[in-house]
Design a protein around this motif. Structure first.
Motif, PDB file in Angstrom:
ATOM      1  N   MET A   1      -4.414  -8.994  16.568  1.00  0.00           N
ATOM      2  CA  MET A   1      -5.443  -8.581  17.521  1.00  0.00           C
ATOM      3  C   MET A   1      -5.362  -7.085  17.789  1.00  0.00           C
ATOM      4  N   LYS A   2      -4.151  -6.572  17.957  1.00  0.00           N
ATOM      5  CA  LYS A   2      -3.990  -5.136  18.184  1.00  0.00           C
ATOM      6  C   LYS A   2      -4.522  -4.333  16.998  1.00  0.00           C
ATOM      7  N   LEU A   3      -4.419  -4.903  15.784  1.00  0.00           N
ATOM      8  CA  LEU A   3      -4.918  -4.237  14.579  1.00  0.00           C
ATOM      9  C   LEU A   3      -6.394  -4.514  14.325  1.00  0.00           C
ATOM     10  N   ASN A   4      -7.035  -5.262  15.252  1.00  0.00           N
ATOM     11  CA  ASN A   4      -8.464  -5.580  15.162  1.00  0.00           C
ATOM     12  C   ASN A   4      -8.784  -6.403  13.915  1.00  0.00           C
TER      13      ASN A   4
ATOM     14  N   LEU B   1       0.840  -1.189   0.000  1.00  0.00           N
ATOM     15  CA  LEU B   1       0.000   0.000   0.000  1.00  0.00           C
ATOM     16  C   LEU B   1       0.879   1.245   0.000  1.00  0.00           C
ATOM     17  N   ASN B   2       0.583   2.181  -0.921  1.00  0.00           N
ATOM     18  CA  ASN B   2       1.265   3.465  -0.851  1.00  0.00           C
ATOM     19  C   ASN B   2       0.476   4.398   0.076  1.00  0.00           C
ATOM     20  N   GLY B   3       0.836   5.660   0.114  1.00  0.00           N
ATOM     21  CA  GLY B   3       0.162   6.591   1.026  1.00  0.00           C
ATOM     22  C   GLY B   3      -1.326   6.702   0.761  1.00  0.00           C
ATOM     23  N   HIS B   4      -1.712   6.801  -0.536  1.00  0.00           N
ATOM     24  CA  HIS B   4      -3.135   6.878  -0.887  1.00  0.00           C
ATOM     25  C   HIS B   4      -3.858   5.592  -0.488  1.00  0.00           C
ATOM     26  N   GLY B   5      -3.195   4.457  -0.741  1.00  0.00           N
ATOM     27  CA  GLY B   5      -3.803   3.166  -0.412  1.00  0.00           C
ATOM     28  C   GLY B   5      -4.025   3.009   1.078  1.00  0.00           C
ATOM     29  N   LYS B   6      -3.038   3.431   1.879  1.00  0.00           N
ATOM     30  CA  LYS B   6      -3.179   3.322   3.329  1.00  0.00           C
ATOM     31  C   LYS B   6      -4.336   4.162   3.841  1.00  0.00           C
TER      32      LYS B   6
ATOM     33  N   GLU C   1      -7.840   2.673   5.624  1.00  0.00           N
ATOM     34  CA  GLU C   1      -8.387   3.082   6.921  1.00  0.00           C
ATOM     35  C   GLU C   1      -9.907   3.247   6.838  1.00  0.00           C
ATOM     36  N   TYR C   2     -10.365   3.839   5.728  1.00  0.00           N
ATOM     37  CA  TYR C   2     -11.803   4.073   5.579  1.00  0.00           C
ATOM     38  C   TYR C   2     -12.554   2.793   5.227  1.00  0.00           C
TER      39      TYR C   2
END
Length: 305
Positions: free
Chosen positions: A136-139, A57-62, A66-67
């Motif tokens: 788990m921390k990343l859900n 993932l690049n910056g846009h992908g990240k 998230e969304y």
């Protein structure tokens, strides 16, 4: 943005693999690549960096990931609420599991669970304790079954479901088997077969050798308990393994335990979950079955000398 393309992007971004996504969704890899390309064209920006055969993932992908994580979490939450209203158990359940319980406990439990709740899609992720803890921390998983000690984290909760033992095992052909309590020199002559160094089994074996005042210098590091057992049975070395993993081989004589007086090494299993994770019926029912499994099979699973 088309929800279908967002869902496809979310799965690819989670897997970081077109081929793995193609296998998971039962569609061709070129079809996935074309749809991701269309999404990137619609947005007017790339979402992945492609380096050789790997994607990242690049910056846009990240940012988009998230969304989409929030979007599909809300979708699953809505599905679960509807499920409760309809008094049916369905949806998706993501479980993390370390090596020993994933092989020797969970298949039987999942089989029983699927018989009771066939509408639930069960995803079992196998990894070492640190892999599962990070997921788990990343859900990314609902709960986990972990062997060994649990890393401290303020948002992680756990409770013990079983107290297992670890045993030092050897091939019936190994001269240690018939020598009584092994001496220090005899143990120093043995090849050590250890689990992956990022695992709790590796850490525990290291502590046991320290307890025995012996150097811990594995000749082999193996990520699979089954492979470790095979190598031990073929007399390539000795290994420290959970009793639950070797009880069948000890019973039928394919492996032998090397015993030490006045020493008892414990390897516990825990149910682990994020403290802020919303529990849903599909999750609570499976946790209940896990707990009941250990209670019902206490005599069968209990370590006996």
């Amino acid at each position: 943005m088309d929800l279908h393309y967002l869902k496809l992007f979310h799965i690819v971004a989670t897997n970081l693999s077109f081929s793995k996504t193609a296998t998971q969704l039962h569609i061709s890899q070129p079809a996935i690549s074309m749809q991701i390309k269309k999404l990137e064209d619609d947005l007017g920006m790339p979402l992945f960096d492609r380096l050789g055969r790997n994607i990242y993932l690049n910056g846009h992908g990240k940012l988009l990931y998230e969304y989409t994580s929030k979007i599909f979490h809300l979708v699953e939450e809505a599905e679960n609420k509807i499920q409760e209203m309809e008094d049916k158990i369905w949806g998706s359940l993501f479980i993390g599991c370390t090596n020993a319980p994933s092989i020797y406990v969970m298949p039987e439990i999942i089989s029983q669970y699927r018989s009771l709740y066939p509408l639930v899609r069960v995803h079992l992720h196998l990894g070492n304790t640190y892999d599962i803890h990070n997921l788990m921390k990343l859900n990314q998983i609902d709960f986990a079954i972990i062997g060994g000690t649990i890393p401290d984290h303020p948002n992680i909760r756990s409770h013990k479901i079983w107290e297992d033992q670890v045993v030092l095992v050897a091939s019936p052909e190994n001269p240690l088997v018939d020598s009584g309590a092994p001496t220090r020199d005899q143990l120093l002559d043995q090849n050590i077969i250890a689990h992956d160094y990022q695992s709790k089994l590796y850490e525990l074996a290291e502590l046991i050798y320290k307890d025995l005042t012996l150097p811990f210098q594995p000749a082999m590091l193996i990520g699979s308990v089954e492979t470790m057992k095979y190598l031990v049975a073929e007399n390539h070395g000795i290994a420290i393994l959970p009793y639950i993993a070797v009880k069948r081989e000890l019973k039928d004589g394919r492996l032998k335990e090397i015993k030490f007086s006045n020493r008892n090494w414990q390897y516990d299993y825990h149910i682990v979950y994020h403290k802020n994770k919303e529990t849903v019926p599909s999750m609570t029912r499976l946790i209940y079955l896990v707990e009941q499994y250990f209670k019902a099979n206490k005599e069968r699973l209990l370590y006996t000398e």
